[in-house]
Design a protein around this motif. Structure first.
Motif, PDB file in Angstrom:
ATOM      1  N   LYS A 115      92.938 -19.254 -21.713  1.00 46.96           N
ATOM      2  CA  LYS A 115      91.747 -18.951 -22.521  1.00 46.96           C
ATOM      3  C   LYS A 115      90.642 -19.990 -22.306  1.00 46.96           C
ATOM      4  N   LYS A 116      90.898 -20.938 -21.415  1.00 40.46           N
ATOM      5  CA  LYS A 116      89.920 -21.994 -21.133  1.00 40.46           C
ATOM      6  C   LYS A 116      89.457 -22.673 -22.429  1.00 40.46           C
ATOM      7  N   GLY A 117      90.427 -22.947 -23.255  1.00 42.24           N
ATOM      8  CA  GLY A 117      90.119 -23.621 -24.516  1.00 42.24           C
ATOM      9  C   GLY A 117      91.391 -24.251 -25.051  1.00 42.24           C
ATOM     10  N   TYR A 118      91.247 -25.007 -26.127  1.00 40.34           N
ATOM     11  CA  TYR A 118      92.407 -25.677 -26.702  1.00 40.34           C
ATOM     12  C   TYR A 118      93.113 -24.772 -27.701  1.00 40.34           C
ATOM     13  N   ASP A 119      94.438 -24.858 -27.680  1.00 40.24           N
ATOM     14  CA  ASP A 119      95.209 -24.303 -28.787  1.00 40.24           C
ATOM     15  C   ASP A 119      95.244 -25.381 -29.862  1.00 40.24           C
ATOM     16  N   PHE A 120      95.187 -24.976 -31.112  1.00 42.69           N
ATOM     17  CA  PHE A 120      95.219 -25.978 -32.185  1.00 42.69           C
ATOM     18  C   PHE A 120      95.807 -25.374 -33.452  1.00 42.69           C
ATOM     19  N   SER A 121      96.190 -26.238 -34.376  1.00 43.10           N
ATOM     20  CA  SER A 121      96.814 -25.775 -35.626  1.00 43.10           C
ATOM     21  C   SER A 121      95.760 -25.339 -36.633  1.00 43.10           C
ATOM     22  N   ASP A 122      96.157 -24.393 -37.436  1.00 47.31           N
ATOM     23  CA  ASP A 122      95.289 -23.979 -38.548  1.00 47.31           C
ATOM     24  C   ASP A 122      95.229 -25.070 -39.605  1.00 47.31           C
ATOM     25  N   PRO A 123      94.108 -25.173 -40.299  1.00 48.98           N
ATOM     26  CA  PRO A 123      94.108 -26.025 -41.491  1.00 48.98           C
ATOM     27  C   PRO A 123      94.966 -25.368 -42.575  1.00 48.98           C
ATOM     28  N   ASP A 124      95.192 -26.076 -43.635  1.00 57.48           N
ATOM     29  CA  ASP A 124      95.978 -25.562 -44.752  1.00 57.48           C
ATOM     30  C   ASP A 124      95.091 -24.632 -45.594  1.00 57.48           C
ATOM     31  N   TRP A 125      95.251 -23.349 -45.383  1.00 56.90           N
ATOM     32  CA  TRP A 125      94.347 -22.395 -46.050  1.00 56.90           C
ATOM     33  C   TRP A 125      94.571 -22.350 -47.557  1.00 56.90           C
ATOM     34  N   ALA A 126      95.764 -22.734 -47.997  1.00 58.41           N
ATOM     35  CA  ALA A 126      96.009 -22.766 -49.446  1.00 58.41           C
ATOM     36  C   ALA A 126      95.125 -23.847 -50.077  1.00 58.41           C
ATOM     37  N   GLU A 127      95.037 -24.990 -49.372  1.00 56.85           N
ATOM     38  CA  GLU A 127      94.174 -26.072 -49.861  1.00 56.85           C
ATOM     39  C   GLU A 127      92.717 -25.608 -49.897  1.00 56.85           C
ATOM     40  N   PHE A 128      92.321 -24.905 -48.853  1.00 56.96           N
ATOM     41  CA  PHE A 128      90.958 -24.370 -48.767  1.00 56.96           C
ATOM     42  C   PHE A 128      90.648 -23.486 -49.980  1.00 56.96           C
ATOM     43  N   ASN A 129      91.558 -22.554 -50.252  1.00 55.18           N
ATOM     44  CA  ASN A 129      91.337 -21.643 -51.387  1.00 55.18           C
ATOM     45  C   ASN A 129      91.295 -22.380 -52.717  1.00 55.18           C
ATOM     46  N   ASN A 130      92.120 -23.378 -52.806  1.00 56.12           N
ATOM     47  CA  ASN A 130      92.160 -24.203 -54.001  1.00 56.12           C
ATOM     48  C   ASN A 130      90.796 -24.861 -54.267  1.00 56.12           C
TER      49      ASN A 130
ATOM     50  N   ILE B 146      90.685 -42.197 -30.311  1.00 53.50           N
ATOM     51  CA  ILE B 146      91.149 -41.790 -31.641  1.00 53.50           C
ATOM     52  C   ILE B 146      91.914 -40.480 -31.491  1.00 53.50           C
ATOM     53  N   LYS B 147      93.015 -40.383 -32.182  1.00 55.90           N
ATOM     54  CA  LYS B 147      93.889 -39.227 -32.016  1.00 55.90           C
ATOM     55  C   LYS B 147      93.542 -38.139 -33.035  1.00 55.90           C
ATOM     56  N   ILE B 148      93.417 -36.926 -32.529  1.00 53.73           N
ATOM     57  CA  ILE B 148      93.234 -35.784 -33.443  1.00 53.73           C
ATOM     58  C   ILE B 148      94.602 -35.468 -34.042  1.00 53.73           C
ATOM     59  N   PRO B 149      94.675 -35.403 -35.367  1.00 54.91           N
ATOM     60  CA  PRO B 149      95.999 -35.312 -36.021  1.00 54.91           C
ATOM     61  C   PRO B 149      96.613 -33.913 -35.913  1.00 54.91           C
ATOM     62  N   ASP B 150      96.902 -33.492 -34.696  1.00 53.51           N
ATOM     63  CA  ASP B 150      97.457 -32.156 -34.499  1.00 53.51           C
ATOM     64  C   ASP B 150      98.414 -32.184 -33.303  1.00 53.51           C
TER      65      ASP B 150
ATOM     66  N   GLN C 131      84.701 -28.799 -27.835  1.00 54.14           N
ATOM     67  CA  GLN C 131      83.696 -29.833 -27.585  1.00 54.14           C
ATOM     68  C   GLN C 131      84.108 -31.200 -28.124  1.00 54.14           C
ATOM     69  N   THR C 132      84.928 -31.199 -29.165  1.00 54.60           N
ATOM     70  CA  THR C 132      85.200 -32.451 -29.869  1.00 54.60           C
ATOM     71  C   THR C 132      86.326 -33.268 -29.243  1.00 54.60           C
ATOM     72  N   VAL C 133      87.262 -32.574 -28.578  1.00 56.47           N
ATOM     73  CA  VAL C 133      88.444 -33.272 -28.047  1.00 56.47           C
ATOM     74  C   VAL C 133      88.049 -34.449 -27.140  1.00 56.47           C
TER      75      VAL C 133
ATOM     76  N   ASN D  71     100.000 -29.824 -32.099  1.00 59.72           N
ATOM     77  CA  ASN D  71      99.922 -28.590 -31.307  1.00 59.72           C
ATOM     78  C   ASN D  71      98.647 -28.491 -30.478  1.00 59.72           C
ATOM     79  N   LEU D  72      97.829 -29.520 -30.538  1.00 58.33           N
ATOM     80  CA  LEU D  72      96.577 -29.479 -29.786  1.00 58.33           C
ATOM     81  C   LEU D  72      96.892 -29.584 -28.292  1.00 58.33           C
ATOM     82  N   LYS D  73      96.533 -28.557 -27.551  1.00 60.42           N
ATOM     83  CA  LYS D  73      96.928 -28.510 -26.133  1.00 60.42           C
ATOM     84  C   LYS D  73      95.952 -27.606 -25.388  1.00 60.42           C
ATOM     85  N   TRP D  74      95.571 -28.021 -24.175  1.00 56.74           N
ATOM     86  CA  TRP D  74      94.672 -27.197 -23.363  1.00 56.74           C
ATOM     87  C   TRP D  74      95.383 -25.917 -22.946  1.00 56.74           C
ATOM     88  N   ASN D  75      94.694 -24.821 -23.075  1.00 59.54           N
ATOM     89  CA  ASN D  75      95.255 -23.526 -22.680  1.00 59.54           C
ATOM     90  C   ASN D  75      94.396 -22.986 -21.538  1.00 59.54           C
ATOM     91  N   GLU D  76      94.951 -23.045 -20.349  1.00 61.91           N
ATOM     92  CA  GLU D  76      94.177 -22.693 -19.152  1.00 61.91           C
ATOM     93  C   GLU D  76      93.755 -21.220 -19.185  1.00 61.91           C
TER      94      GLU D  76
END
Lengths: 313, 98
Positions: free
Chosen positions: A254-269, A241-245, A231-233, A247-252
């Motif tokens: 799955k009818k949705g965007y492929d995108f990068s994971d956030p940094d889960w180590a930062e999340f846990n921190n 404004i550019k989404i800082p990813d 919804q946000t793209v 790898n962000l790309k439409w994937n026909e």
């Protein structure tokens, strides 16, 4: 009834999509899960007032200031709806606040980031509230009645929050080059923390299985995250404004965007208390609570006096 | 909460009437220390967007509620009284306004 019968009755109700109400029998773990989730949600609303409150005195116009005041007041209200929903599960407001102040209970990791510029207030409304709405729309159908009712009320109010955020982004994105740069900078800093708001990936989420089984959540973290990105793209594209990813790309397929994971180590921190503002946020809450002590004491004494007058009359 | 001596006030249930003539509907709860504070808090918490023109605030402790276990027997007596519904009665074809 035996516990086993009660549990069957409870499961049967859930199977029929019936709601569970406070006086219904419920498994202890269901109750505990709800207390953890609802209180975490309530704490997030209350702590969420802080990064935005930071900008009330510095809002760039009177209009922006009254809007932000109203929004922050709403967040406080949302916290209160949720606290009373949690209190129907046999935990007191005092205990709930105590858990927040001592760090026993968590709140959303997103509020441990700083709001450095006015564009951050736009990004918080647009992205952070947008992500929260995604989750909260689903929770309107959660299996616990008081939680669902609080969510219906909250969802009605949240859409103003997201729209005012996007409006701020519009002003900046179509303003001077410096303003546009400020909007892009906010996007760069808030995008991945926003994706973290949906929680760990399904495969790594310890609480997810029960939440889905008990119909507390109706959709998984990954499903909600995917919908948010989808919804946000286009909204970002409109702003230029550019989404800082990369790898962000439409994937026909799955009818949705492929995108990068956030940094889960930062999340846990951050979850474990080491984010940019964890100490500051809790410090501010504890200080407000302590500074309000004499007010509560005075109100209690006054209330006692009033009640005595009523009884006498 | 044995060591916690802080008080957040007592629990009140709030009912709001959207406009005169409509029923008061339960919209949620809040904490307050007295009647006046309950009403003011209810106004601030539940009617920020013109949701109501009148409020009832009731101490939660004053509410008497049925139990879910009673659901069967307590309400059973009404289930076999179909004659309480208008569709129970046969009205001849062609009769109007009834």
């Amino acid at each position: 009834m035996e516990t086993i019968d009660l549990e069957q009755h409870f499961d049967a109700k859930l199977a029929k999509n019936e709601m569970i109400e406070p006086k219904d029998w419920m498994p202890d773990n269901y109750r505990k899960h709800l207390i953890r989730q609802i209180s975490q949600h309530a704490h997030s609303e209350i702590v969420g007032m802080l990064p935005e409150g930071n900008w009330i005195t510095r809002a760039p116009s009177l209009r922006a200031k009254i809007v932000l005041l109203a929004k922050v007041q709403d967040e406080g209200g949302h916290g209160l709806y949720l606290y009373t929903a949690a209190e129907t599960l046999q935990i007191s407001r005092e205990e709930l606040l105590d858990q927040l102040h001592t760090g026993k209970a968590k709140y959303s990791s997103i509020f441990n980031y700083q709001t450095l510029t006015w564009a951050d207030i736009g990004a918080v409304g647009w992205l952070v509230d947008g992500a929260a709405i995604m989750n909260q729309v689903m929770l309107q159908r959660t299996s616990y009645g008081p939680y669902a009712r609080a969510m219906v009320r909250i969802c009605k109010e949240e859409s103003f929050h997201q729209r005012q955020g996007y409006e701020i982004m519009c002003h900046l994105a179509f303003g001077t080059p410096a303003q546009k740069e400020m909007a892009q900078d906010a996007m760069n800093r808030w995008w991945y923390p926003t994706l973290m708001m949906f929680g760990p990936k399904d495969a790594n989420s310890s609480n997810s299985a029960n939440a889905i089984k008990w119909k507390i959540k109706r959709e998984s973290n990954d499903e909600l995250r995917q919908r948010f990105v989808n919804q946000t793209v286009a909204q970002a594209e409109y702003l230029g404004i550019k989404i800082p990813d990369e790898n962000l790309k439409w994937n026909e397929t799955k009818k949705g965007y492929d995108f990068s994971d956030p940094d889960w180590a930062e999340f846990n921190n951050i979850i474990h208390g080491h984010g940019p503002c964890n100490k500051e946020r809790i410090g501010a809450r504890v200080k407000a609570h302590e500074n309000g002590k004499w007010v509560r004491e005075a109100a209690a004494a006054f209330g006692k006096k009033q009640n005595a007058i009523d009884v006498a009359a | 909460m044995s060591e916690n001596t802080d008080s957040q006030g007592t629990l009140w249930e709030i009912f709001v009437q959207k406009k005169a003539g409509q029923p008061f509907v339960h919209c949620g709860s809040l904490h307050a220390f007295d009647k006046e504070m309950a009403l003011q808090n209810a106004r601030d918490l539940y009617t920020r967007r013109g949701e109501g023109t009148a409020i009832w605030a009731v101490p939660a402790s004053a509410i008497v509620a049925s139990s879910p276990e009673d659901m069967g027997p307590f309400f059973d007596t009404t289930n076999d009284k179909v004659y309480r519904h208008p569709t129970f009665y046969q009205i001849p074809e062609g009769i109007k306004y009834i």
